[in-house]
Scaffold this active site. Structure first.
Site, PDB file in Angstrom:
ATOM      1  N   HIS A  30       2.660   2.690   3.992  1.00 13.06           N
ATOM      2  CA  HIS A  30       3.142   1.392   3.769  1.00 13.06           C
ATOM      3  C   HIS A  30       1.740   1.172   3.151  1.00 13.06           C
ATOM      4  CE1 HIS A  30       4.075  -2.532   4.952  1.00 13.06           C
ATOM      5  NE2 HIS A  30       3.286  -3.082   5.487  1.00 13.06           N
ATOM      6  N   GLU A  31       0.507   1.205   3.441  1.00  9.67           N
ATOM      7  CA  GLU A  31      -0.792   0.351   3.370  1.00  9.67           C
ATOM      8  C   GLU A  31      -0.628   0.847   1.913  1.00  9.67           C
ATOM      9  OE1 GLU A  31      -2.504  -2.632   4.481  1.00  9.67           O
ATOM     10  OE2 GLU A  31      -1.360  -1.912   6.715  1.00  9.67           O
ATOM     11  N   HIS A  76       1.534  -0.837  -0.495  1.00 11.40           N
ATOM     12  CA  HIS A  76       0.225  -2.584  -0.955  1.00 11.40           C
ATOM     13  C   HIS A  76      -0.465  -2.468  -2.093  1.00 11.40           C
ATOM     14  CE1 HIS A  76       1.684  -5.119   1.605  1.00 11.40           C
ATOM     15  NE2 HIS A  76       1.570  -4.489   2.811  1.00 11.40           N
ATOM     16  N   GLU A 101       5.889  -6.967   2.067  1.00 12.26           N
ATOM     17  CA  GLU A 101       5.610  -6.683   3.070  1.00 12.26           C
ATOM     18  C   GLU A 101       7.344  -5.632   2.601  1.00 12.26           C
ATOM     19  OE1 GLU A 101       3.661  -5.386   5.468  1.00 12.26           O
ATOM     20  OE2 GLU A 101       2.209  -7.267   4.444  1.00 12.26           O
ATOM     21  N   ASP A 134       6.854  -1.266   2.375  1.00 11.84           N
ATOM     22  CA  ASP A 134       8.187  -0.445   3.357  1.00 11.84           C
ATOM     23  C   ASP A 134       8.377   0.592   2.707  1.00 11.84           C
ATOM     24  OD1 ASP A 134       7.555  -1.420   5.752  1.00 11.84           O
ATOM     25  OD2 ASP A 134       9.286  -2.629   5.744  1.00 11.84           O
TER      26      ASP A 134
HETATM   27 ZN    ZN Z   1       1.474  -4.591   4.924  1.00 11.53          ZN
END
Ligand code: ZN
Length: 426
Positions: A285-286, A289, A367, A371
């Site tokens: 997930h990071e 980003h 976000e 995801d």
């Molecule tokens: Zn996040």
């Protein structure tokens, strides 16, 4: 020069402050009422995975935080009014102008004003920090900070703040005084340079002053994480575990640094709670980003907004009405730069509060994108169970008020994220 009249600014500021206070109270009570109303039963979507006890603990934690938040919002507004329209900053300024300026000169007086303001603000904030750490967080079992560590942190923060903040403040004040009408452009350049420098030195020089970082020792997890990073085409300087448990039981994982200095940091509290598959999914997930350039976008946005803000300050600082409208008599025969900086810093959040939902909306979109990326590169089911565990461990409510979410939440509520994940993994 047409002087900006001061009375309209006083009225505008007072109305904005009152309005923001009303909105904040309205939102907070909505959230608390909503959470209290749903305290009795676990929402249907979580009935199989979350116990009633955990759900009620989250509700109680949210309510307790909400009550403290209301108190601190009310107090903060009173302090703001005290600094500005009630003459607090004016009194501090008059005193330092009379005592420091004659003996030590313009620069020392301006730095003393910034320091005096910072010190008084920190002292006023202290009771709330103490109650939050040793009452609220303690009561729900999150606090691991001892009073001794709290004091050490306070002193370290003050020292690091002074070592970094004072030279930066002196540089900005010097630019304001020495570079003429376009000072704000030069100040912006200095500020951008300073921020980029901090991003580079923070992980290796500053963060280790507060926490211990050890290389990730778990070989199977390391192999797993490295395989994920290779899949995603991502290079980092190292994988580290941080002793987050020294201060709090809340878990986290993050990337820090810029360019080649990037490192991946896992809180020890996160590794203790999640299984290797879940850790991998959180990291994916990071990485999402980064792949979507969210971090770069944020940095560019912050730099752009600060340029606009400094340009505005460049104009305001020349208007006598800017000072008198906010309760301060501008100096005659001494620079007003430090005063202008402080007044601007105090007044701006009152107005920017009303556009903050726009930023929150953008962060929530980010976000969902991260995801989706994690689902593609790792396991969506692992990410879902990790999110649920983190929610439960942080006692985050599963039933927030929808309007409160729209205004404040930088992350979508668990129900929305899990529903989106379920669609992807179905
Ligand atoms: Zn996040």
């Amino acid at each position: 020069m047409d002087a900006m009249p001061s009375l309209p600014l006083t009225i505008l500021f007072a109305v904005a402050l009152l309005l923001s206070l009303l909105v904040k109270f309205w939102l907070a009570t909505r959230q608390m009422r909503h959470v209290a109303a749903h305290r009795g039963a676990v929402p249907a979507a979580f009935a199989a995975t979350v116990s009633l006890a955990a759900h009620q603990r989250a509700a109680d934690y949210t309510l307790a935080k909400g009550r403290l938040g209301l108190l601190s919002t009310a107090f903060g507004s009173a302090v703001l009014l005290g600094w500005t329209l009630l003459g607090g900053l004016d009194a501090l300024n008059a005193w330092l102008l009379a005592t420091v300026q004659p003996a030590w000169g313009h620069m020392a007086y301006q730095l003393a004003l910034l320091m005096g303001f910072t010190l008084v603000s920190a002292v006023l904030d202290l009771p709330f920090e103490l109650v939050s750490t040793f009452r609220l967080e303690q009561r729900f079992g999150f606090n691991r900070t001892t009073p001794k560590l709290f004091v050490i942190d306070l002193l370290k923060n003050a020292l690091v703040g002074a070592l970094i903040g004072l030279p930066l403040a002196a540089l900005v004040l010097w630019i304001m005084g020495a570079t003429g009408g376009l000072w704000w452009l030069w100040a912006w350049g200095a500020w951008v340079g300073f921020n980029l420098l901090i991003m580079v030195v923070y992980p290796t020089l500053i963060a280790p002053l507060f926490n211990k970082f050890t290389p990730l020792a778990d070989d199977s997890l390391k192999a797993r994480v490295q395989a994920l990073m290779q899949r995603c085409g991502f290079a980092a300087k190292g994988l580290f575990v941080m002793d987050g448990s020294r201060r709090s039981a809340h878990g986290n994982a993050y990337f820090t640094g810029l360019g080649a200095a990037k490192r991946v940091v896992f809180y020890d509290t996160l590794l203790a709670k999640l299984n290797p598959g879940e850790v991998e999914a959180v990291l994916a997930h990071e990485l999402g980003h980064f792949k979507h350039k969210h971090i770069t976008q944020r940095i560019v946005m912050v730099f752009g907004i600060s340029l606009a803000a400094l340009a505005l300050l460049g104009w305001l600082a020349q208007q006598p009405g800017f000072y008198t409208g906010l309760g301060v008599m501008p100096n005659i025969g001494a620079p007003n730069d430090a005063l202008a900086l402080l007044l601007f810093m105090l007044a701006l959040p009152v107005f920017s509060f009303f556009v903050s939902p726009l930023a929150a909306q953008l962060w929530r979109t980010h976000e969902f994108q991260a995801d989706a990326y994690a689902c593609a590169q790792s396991s969506g089911a692992d990410l879902a169970s990790a999110l649920l565990k983190l929610h439960e461990d942080n006692a985050a409510t599963l039933t927030p008020d929808p309007v409160y979410v729209r205004f404040y939440y930088s992350h979508p509520p668990a129900s929305e994220r899990l529903a989106a994940l379920a669609l992807r993994t179905a």
